[in-house]
Design a protein around this motif. Structure first.
Motif: not given
Length: 354
Positions: A64-74, A154-169
């Protein structure tokens, strides 16, 4: 088990297979406008493996493709071990900019900032709610979208959010996936903690209008003196008027008051309406539920699960389902995860437990 774990050049021209050299692999997803994080240790060998900032990290578990990202700290320690922190593409939503937003939807604003962040993206769930035009000056893309998402919810009672699905936000609506999984005494759960609190609650809301007979600003050749004059107020020329909204639980909780300044052009009816709205928002207990569970890759932030926890039921709290706010996956021989849940008001078995 790990089926792919590579660290390599961003253009994909070369990569090191670290699947046999790594441990302490932890993956975190969080709804609170934060990038997904993968942290892990890599044992140094005779191979010329030197992770660089910006290197591409790809991680798969059981195919299963879990993570696609970049090194920021070593980090590197005397026991010949690299400690690496990588972020998914949502990390680039921390970029800052200044924009004038026209009347537009949260979906349209997401598409705009995703293009500006130069990441691959997809609108999985869209919104038709039109947000008013506004100025965003020196804000991160996260902050811009948080403002849009909060106003839409607040206006629609619908909660949106951001998620990185492997290599696609992706822009998603929560809960994204209402899992059929049951997390509880006989299924996946290995431990839990629950608490309720009124530390941030208020049962009296006071809207305050400040009246002054004339401006208190006084001209001066000194900038410091002028600033002091502007902030000083003459008690003889200043008065306050109050509009209150009071909850029915003051006798139980005691007086917990919060205030807000009235808008300049608000009339009495609008001020009272605002007080009542703020009371509904503030006059409540908050609940926190944390679960420890056997690892399952579907247990990520934004999904919801069914719950069956008899120990909670025994003390009066029945929580039948909840969405995942934050998920931490600890990969290894004893793959497990820690979950922070979004709990609405639990159903109470008896009033003595409330």
């Amino acid at each position: 088990m790990i089926t792919k774990f590579t660290v390599g050049n961003r253009d994909g021209s070369s990569a090191w297979d670290v699947s046999e050299l790594t441990n302490n692999v932890k993956w975190v997803t969080d709804l609170n406008f934060a990038a997904g994080t993968l942290t892990f240790d890599v044992i140094k060998t005779d191979e010329l493996f030197y992770p660089k900032s910006g290197d591409l990290v790809e991680f798969e578990w059981d195919g299963f493709k879990v993570f696609y990202g970049y090194v920021f700290k070593v980090g590197y320690s005397q026991d010949k071990k690299f400690s690496i922190t990588a972020y998914d593409k949502l990390r680039y939503f921390k970029n800052q900019d200044s924009l004038v937003w026209p009347v537009s939807t949260v979906s349209q604003r997401f598409e705009t900032v995703a293009k500006m962040a130069e990441v691959s993206y997809k609108v999985v769930n869209s919104s038709d709610y039109k947000l008013p035009a506004e100025v965003a000056d020196g804000k991160t893309y996260f902050d811009m979208l948080k403002t849009a998402i909060d106003a839409t919810q607040k206006a629609t009672q619908q909660m949106f959010y951001l998620f990185a699905n492997y290599d696609t936000v992706e822009l998603r609506k929560a809960p994204y996936n209402q899992l059929e999984l049951i997390v509880g005494d006989q299924s996946l759960m290995t431990g839990f903690s629950f608490d309720k609190s009124i530390e941030d609650a208020a049962n009296i809301v006071r809207i305050i209008r400040k009246d002054q007979e004339e401006s208190q600003s006084v001209a001066s050749t000194s900038t410091d003196e002028a600033s002091a004059e502007k902030t000083s107020e003459d008690p003889e020329k200043t008065s306050f008027s109050y509009t209150d909204s009071k909850g029915s639980n003051v006798g139980q909780w005691g007086k917990l008051q919060t205030t807000e300044n009235a808008k300049d052009k608000a009339n009495d009816a609008q001020i009272k309406q605002r007080a009542d709205e703020l009371l509904v928002e503030k006059n409540r207990e908050t609940y926190s539920l944390r679960l420890n569970a056997i690892g399952d890759l579907s247990l990520v932030a934004g999904n919801s699960v069914h719950l069956q926890i008899s120990d909670l039921h025994d003390v009066g709290f029945v929580i039948e389902s909840a969405a995942i706010l934050k998920a931490t996956h600890n990969f290894g021989p004893n793959y497990n995860c820690e979950l922070e849940m979004k709990v609405n008001e639990p159903w109470l078995e008896n009033s003595s437990s409330s």
